[in-house]
Every structure is written in C-alpha cells, then in structure tokens.
Design an enzyme around this catalytic site. Sequence first.
Site, PDB file in Angstrom:
ATOM      1  N   GLY A 206       0.873  -1.553   0.218  1.00  0.00           N
ATOM      2  CA  GLY A 206       0.288  -0.346  -0.222  1.00  0.00           C
ATOM      3  C   GLY A 206       0.729   1.457   0.121  1.00  0.00           C
ATOM      4  N   ASN A 207       0.058   2.127  -0.211  1.00  0.00           N
ATOM      5  CA  ASN A 207       0.953   4.093   0.346  1.00  0.00           C
ATOM      6  C   ASN A 207       0.557   4.592   1.141  1.00  0.00           C
ATOM      7  OD1 ASN A 207      -1.264   5.784  -0.887  1.00  0.00           O
ATOM      8  ND2 ASN A 207      -0.945   4.500  -2.244  1.00  0.00           N
ATOM      9  N   ARG A 208       1.399   5.248   1.970  1.00  0.00           N
ATOM     10  CA  ARG A 208       1.221   6.453   2.844  1.00  0.00           C
ATOM     11  C   ARG A 208      -0.493   7.311   3.246  1.00  0.00           C
ATOM     12  NH1 ARG A 208       5.698   9.369   4.611  1.00  0.00           N
ATOM     13  NH2 ARG A 208       4.317   9.718   6.292  1.00  0.00           N
TER      14      ARG A 208
END
Length: 404
Positions: A206-208
């Site tokens: 995923g990402n932030r």
Amino acid sequence: MSRIVLGVGGGVAAYKSALLLRALTERGHDVRVVPTASALRFVGAATFEALSGNPVSTEVWDDVPEVAHVRIGQTADLVVVNPATADLLARAAAGRADDLLTATLLATGAPVLFVPAMHTEMWQHPATQDNVATLRRRGALVLPPAVGRLTGPDSGPGRLPEPHDVAALVDVVLGGGSLQQDLAGTRVLISAGGTREPLDPVRYLGNRSSGRQGWALARTAAARGAEVTLVAANVEDAAPFGCTVVPVGSAAELHAAMTARTGDADVVVMAAAVADFRPTEVAADKLKKGSSSEPTAVALTRNPDVLADLVAARRAGQLVVGFAAETGDADDDVLGHARAKLARKGCDLLVVNDVSAGQVFGRPDNAVTVLAADGAVTEVAAAGKDTVAAAVWDVVVPRLGSRR
C-alpha cells in the site's frame, strides 16, 4: 483568532451545534452563540455558555447598553447559522429582525453561512427554494443539506451536515476561499485514498495516502453545488455530505469503478494514490515465517494506468484533473518531473504535491502547484486541505466554460 457568531435555529438538529461549537473553539476561534428562543428548547443556554465562554442571549432587549442587536453582527468575522430551519431561512430572506439572531444577520457585514436542516418536504417546497435563492443572490452562502436519516423513521435530503464538515468549510471561508454555487449542475467524479494490493489474506502492498485531500475536494465541490461521486480507496474518515460514495480496495477495483462512471462526469479528478504494481501471485493462505511458503522475493506486475486510461476515454468537453506526489532527485526537481508527467498523461490539469521529507501524507495542511496543459501555473500556498481544495476548484471552474 476569528470572531464567529454561531446562530442556532429551533430544530432537533440543534444538538449538533454544540459539537460544532466545540470544534470551532478548539480551532482557537472566539465564538458567540446566538440561538433563537425555540433553539433553547432543544439545547439549554448553559451548554452554549460553558462551551463558548460567552453569554447567550435571544432577545434584542438583553444587554441593551451594549446595543447587542447591532454590535454582535458588526464585530463578527463570520456568521454561521447551524441549523438553519425553514422558518429561519424564511425570516432571513424577508429581512425580519424580530429576535437577536435575525437582527444580527441584518447588521453584519461579515460572510454568512447557512447550514440547512429540515424535513425533505420542507426543503423541497418552492417557498424554501425561493428563500434560498434570495439569500444566495444577496451573497449569503447556503449549503445543500445532507441526505440521510431525519426525525423519526424518515430519510432523505434535509439532514444537517456533520459538524466536522461544517467546521472544515468554516476554515475555507475564513481563509478567503469560495463556497459560491459556481459548480451547480456540474457532475464531478473524484477518486481518493490509497489502493492496497493483496499479498495474502493478511498483508498488502500500500501507500501512505489518507484520502483527506480527496475528501476535501469532494466536500468543497458539494458545498459549491456539484453532484459528486466519490470513489474511495481505503479511507477511514466518515464520508462528506452531498456525495455518493463507491468504496474500492485495489487498483483494479478503482480502475473499474472510475471507468464505469467517467462517461457521465463533467470533471474527473484522480486524487487517489494508485499503486503502480501489484503482486503477481496472491497466496490463498497467510505466508508464514519458517514455512515452505515463506517468500524470498515478491514478483510484481504493473497495474493499469488509471489516469492515462481516463484521458484516453475522455469525451468531448470533459475536464480531467490528475494528481502527482513528487520528490526531486538527481535527474530533475519536483516541478520538472511533474511537467513531464503532465505531458505524458495528457490531462488538462495536474495538481502537484512535494512529498519530500514526509510532507502532506496524513497532515492537516497542504501546499500545491497546479500545472495546466496550456502552460499556466497556479501556486497554492500552504493551508488547510479544504482551503487548498477550494483553490483547486477556483482553477477548474473558469476552464469549464461552455463544457457544462
């Protein structure tokens, strides 16, 4: 610190005004609550006085030496009426001054933000719609109501927007942003959040991205009259009022949801952080340390380019806005990489975030540069994300022109 008058109308939704009051005072504002007499039948004056630290009055005869019915409005930076009932909207549109709140509305030169709440039939009645149109014509800001549960078993348009939404829009107005109805009749499709690409039933890549900038874009567009569809990837915050939300998880799901809905949109905004890659294989069971299934490497497959595909499928007159979270490197700086992306993707506008050193993600503030395909550049200084969103819509609206 801004001086805010919080007018409270006499509807059951008045209880939410206490939550809005707390949100405004926590932002450091000096809030004077001016309820109607009927509002105090729902929430007592002691509650408003304790939360605001200011006295509460309903009548022009209270504190006569102060000339409160004039002075309160004269010294305000903003007046927020929450909830604005059908009766209160009617009295404000007629220019009545039969209590302290309506007198304050006549005396103030500050922006006035009405937040309606009433039953669906009352909101949709021609008399109410005429009153809303009158107030907007005079320069007042009247939000559209939320859609949802009303008093008793009824549900529909007329629900009061949640306090956190109203507080965010107060930030926009105090920051000089626009909430005028310049997106009325415009269909807007927005993606927000960050995609997650499953590795096994437990883990993902995923990402932030928190989705808050996309949320702010949706909220401010709805406040400005747009019909908003929000494709949300893994966003925990409660959905903004006035939006149809389509939840998705992975990049493939987001691609499918956006592609299915883009044909009806006048503006498409790709604010979501979409994973460029996904695991080539997804394990059916949890990958365990020390087991025969423990991976030594993860093979990746490139995901579809959602923004490029939306641009390729763009219909005549449709405006496509992309987002770019960039850092500088040895090859180029942030804007250099962004300009290359704008040319490569072919969108009309590209909103650029400098995410170096942990900026933007999960934070309440943002600063962006909006690049246009025609070469125009708009710098938006650091501000709350709703204020930034309003500034982005200020760039979009003139470019819609005859497209709508």
